[in-house]
Design a protein around this motif. Structure first.
Motif, PDB file in Angstrom:
ATOM      1  N   MET A   1       0.813  -1.245   0.129  1.00 45.49           N
ATOM      2  CA  MET A   1       0.055  -0.017   0.020  1.00 45.49           C
ATOM      3  C   MET A   1       0.752   1.079   0.000  1.00 45.49           C
ATOM      4  N   GLU A   2       0.600   2.118  -0.611  1.00 42.23           N
ATOM      5  CA  GLU A   2       1.067   3.539  -0.854  1.00 42.23           C
ATOM      6  C   GLU A   2       1.339   4.343   0.666  1.00 42.23           C
ATOM      7  N   ASP A   3       2.218   4.796   0.887  1.00 40.11           N
ATOM      8  CA  ASP A   3       2.543   5.588   1.928  1.00 40.11           C
ATOM      9  C   ASP A   3       1.579   6.964   2.083  1.00 40.11           C
ATOM     10  N   ASP A   4       0.705   7.030   3.176  1.00 38.79           N
ATOM     11  CA  ASP A   4      -0.251   8.020   3.370  1.00 38.79           C
ATOM     12  C   ASP A   4       0.366   9.731   2.869  1.00 38.79           C
ATOM     13  N   ASN A   5       1.200   9.670   3.077  1.00 40.79           N
ATOM     14  CA  ASN A   5       1.799  11.069   2.662  1.00 40.79           C
ATOM     15  C   ASN A   5       1.900  11.388   1.429  1.00 40.79           C
ATOM     16  N   GLN A   6       2.611  10.272   0.644  1.00 39.23           N
ATOM     17  CA  GLN A   6       2.498  10.413  -0.786  1.00 39.23           C
ATOM     18  C   GLN A   6       1.146  10.328  -1.430  1.00 39.23           C
ATOM     19  N   VAL A   7       0.122   9.705  -0.850  1.00 43.52           N
ATOM     20  CA  VAL A   7      -1.231   9.697  -1.415  1.00 43.52           C
ATOM     21  C   VAL A   7      -1.616  11.154  -1.229  1.00 43.52           C
ATOM     22  N   ASN A   8      -1.466  11.556  -0.006  1.00 43.78           N
ATOM     23  CA  ASN A   8      -2.028  13.063  -0.081  1.00 43.78           C
ATOM     24  C   ASN A   8      -1.446  13.941  -0.590  1.00 43.78           C
ATOM     25  N   THR A   9      -0.052  13.832  -1.222  1.00 43.21           N
ATOM     26  CA  THR A   9       0.536  15.122  -1.895  1.00 43.21           C
ATOM     27  C   THR A   9      -0.088  14.617  -3.475  1.00 43.21           C
ATOM     28  N   GLN A  10      -0.390  13.791  -3.791  1.00 48.21           N
ATOM     29  CA  GLN A  10      -0.919  13.574  -5.203  1.00 48.21           C
ATOM     30  C   GLN A  10      -2.411  13.609  -5.360  1.00 48.21           C
ATOM     31  N   THR A  11      -3.108  13.376  -4.220  1.00 46.94           N
ATOM     32  CA  THR A  11      -4.730  13.568  -4.473  1.00 46.94           C
ATOM     33  C   THR A  11      -5.109  14.888  -4.576  1.00 46.94           C
ATOM     34  N   SER A  12      -5.743  15.349  -5.742  1.00 48.57           N
ATOM     35  CA  SER A  12      -6.231  16.760  -5.762  1.00 48.57           C
ATOM     36  C   SER A  12      -7.550  16.610  -5.096  1.00 48.57           C
ATOM     37  N   GLN A  13      -8.422  15.822  -5.256  1.00 48.17           N
ATOM     38  CA  GLN A  13      -9.750  15.955  -4.793  1.00 48.17           C
ATOM     39  C   GLN A  13     -10.204  14.622  -4.211  1.00 48.17           C
ATOM     40  N   VAL A  14     -11.300  14.414  -3.120  1.00 44.44           N
ATOM     41  CA  VAL A  14     -11.260  13.217  -2.842  1.00 44.44           C
ATOM     42  C   VAL A  14     -13.057  13.328  -2.217  1.00 44.44           C
ATOM     43  N   ASP A  15     -13.810  12.276  -2.486  1.00 42.19           N
ATOM     44  CA  ASP A  15     -15.088  12.264  -1.744  1.00 42.19           C
ATOM     45  C   ASP A  15     -15.217  10.832  -1.539  1.00 42.19           C
ATOM     46  N   ASP A  16     -16.053  10.615  -0.134  1.00 43.77           N
ATOM     47  CA  ASP A  16     -16.418   9.090  -0.030  1.00 43.77           C
ATOM     48  C   ASP A  16     -17.627   9.174   0.806  1.00 43.77           C
ATOM     49  N   LEU A  17     -18.190   7.855   0.672  1.00 44.02           N
ATOM     50  CA  LEU A  17     -19.399   7.523   1.279  1.00 44.02           C
ATOM     51  C   LEU A  17     -19.132   6.145   2.121  1.00 44.02           C
ATOM     52  N   ARG A  18     -19.886   6.142   3.350  1.00 39.96           N
ATOM     53  CA  ARG A  18     -19.683   5.116   4.211  1.00 39.96           C
ATOM     54  C   ARG A  18     -20.945   4.431   4.326  1.00 39.96           C
ATOM     55  N   LEU A  19     -21.304   3.223   3.889  1.00 38.63           N
ATOM     56  CA  LEU A  19     -22.185   2.315   3.909  1.00 38.63           C
ATOM     57  C   LEU A  19     -22.016   1.149   4.776  1.00 38.63           C
ATOM     58  N   ILE A  20     -23.400   0.543   5.061  1.00 35.69           N
ATOM     59  CA  ILE A  20     -23.372  -0.669   5.681  1.00 35.69           C
ATOM     60  C   ILE A  20     -23.543  -2.001   4.501  1.00 35.69           C
ATOM     61  N   ALA A  21     -22.725  -2.950   4.749  1.00 35.20           N
ATOM     62  CA  ALA A  21     -22.385  -4.065   3.706  1.00 35.20           C
ATOM     63  C   ALA A  21     -23.771  -4.587   3.585  1.00 35.20           C
ATOM     64  N   LEU A  22     -24.938  -3.985   2.995  1.00 37.43           N
ATOM     65  CA  LEU A  22     -26.268  -4.735   2.730  1.00 37.43           C
ATOM     66  C   LEU A  22     -26.490  -4.539   1.149  1.00 37.43           C
ATOM     67  N   PRO A  23     -27.264  -5.220   0.776  1.00 35.69           N
ATOM     68  CA  PRO A  23     -27.712  -5.082  -0.754  1.00 35.69           C
ATOM     69  C   PRO A  23     -28.060  -3.704  -1.205  1.00 35.69           C
ATOM     70  N   SER A  24     -28.559  -2.992  -0.289  1.00 38.78           N
ATOM     71  CA  SER A  24     -28.984  -1.651  -0.649  1.00 38.78           C
ATOM     72  C   SER A  24     -27.679  -0.732  -1.048  1.00 38.78           C
ATOM     73  N   ALA A  25     -26.583  -1.176  -0.533  1.00 41.61           N
ATOM     74  CA  ALA A  25     -25.471  -0.479  -0.553  1.00 41.61           C
ATOM     75  C   ALA A  25     -24.899  -0.154  -2.193  1.00 41.61           C
ATOM     76  N   VAL A  26     -25.282  -1.263  -3.059  1.00 41.53           N
ATOM     77  CA  VAL A  26     -25.120  -1.420  -4.175  1.00 41.53           C
ATOM     78  C   VAL A  26     -25.674  -0.022  -4.943  1.00 41.53           C
ATOM     79  N   ASN A  27     -26.931   0.133  -4.778  1.00 39.60           N
ATOM     80  CA  ASN A  27     -27.638   1.248  -5.527  1.00 39.60           C
ATOM     81  C   ASN A  27     -27.115   2.506  -4.876  1.00 39.60           C
ATOM     82  N   CYS A  28     -27.031   2.554  -3.615  1.00 42.21           N
ATOM     83  CA  CYS A  28     -26.181   4.053  -3.122  1.00 42.21           C
ATOM     84  C   CYS A  28     -25.069   4.151  -3.470  1.00 42.21           C
ATOM     85  N   ALA A  29     -24.265   3.323  -3.629  1.00 44.14           N
ATOM     86  CA  ALA A  29     -22.730   3.414  -4.200  1.00 44.14           C
ATOM     87  C   ALA A  29     -23.093   3.972  -5.657  1.00 44.14           C
ATOM     88  N   GLU A  30     -23.775   3.531  -6.467  1.00 40.40           N
ATOM     89  CA  GLU A  30     -24.103   3.949  -8.018  1.00 40.40           C
ATOM     90  C   GLU A  30     -24.423   5.166  -7.951  1.00 40.40           C
TER      91      GLU A  30
END
Length: 175
Positions: free
Chosen positions: A1-30
């Motif tokens: 896995m990449e070093d966190d500092n390296q990832v942070n210096t290369q990433t310009s934008q990030v967005d994330d979504l935390r879900l429960i691993a249930l079937p409805s997560a598939v539609n929410c992720a899409e």
């Protein structure tokens, strides 16, 4: 896995979504992928990224214990000349096996040090665009004032996504 500092210096934008691993997560992720890429003005990547992400989320949901599902995080990152779609599964102990040629080989999986797994796919940004050049949305203090000035503008609604969302919600066990 990449070093966190390296990832942070290369990433310009990030967005994330935390879900429960249930079937409805598939539609929410899409929906999350479609909305985020539309906001980032990367509409030409929506279909491919949605397909890849939903495949990764489906794998996480399928491997989860339905009695005690854990959390998964769907993350989109702009880095260099790439869009990276990631799915982090907090309870998985072994990364899922990816089919040969999945995402054209531009993907990977790893076990995380603190537990869980991370699976990702990398897609090139269109036309040699770099992550720093992607026009990101600007948030104003008053969304209401902004909306009043955009009365003539209509949102694009994909009827297939709405149909799948409604079908998924009607098939879920809410009791």
């Amino acid at each position: 896995m990449e070093d966190d500092n390296q990832v942070n210096t290369q990433t310009s934008q990030v967005d994330d979504l935390r879900l429960i691993a249930l079937p409805s997560a598939v539609n929410c992720a899409e929906m999350f992928v479609r909305f985020t890429l539309a906001e980032w003005s990367l509409r030409e990547l929506i279909d491919e990224t949605s397909q890849l992400t939903t495949a990764l989320v489906t794998a996480a949901v399928d491997s989860a214990n339905p009695e005690t599902p854990g959390f998964i995080t769907v993350r989109l990152r702009l880095s260099g000349e790439s869009l990276v779609a990631e799915v982090e599964d907090e309870l998985a102990s072994v990364p899922p096996a990816l089919a040969p040629g999945f995402a054209g080989g531009r993907c990977g999986a790893t076990a995380l040090r603190g537990g869980g797994t991370l699976v990702w796919c990398e897609l090139p940004l269109p036309g040699g665009v770099s992550a720093n050049a992607v026009p990101l949305p600007r948030r104003s203090r008053s969304r209401r004032a902004q909306a009043e000035h955009q009365v003539d503008e209509t949102a694009e609604i994909d009827p297939e996504v709405i149909k799948r969302l409604l079908t998924g919600l009607s098939n879920s066990d809410l009791t």
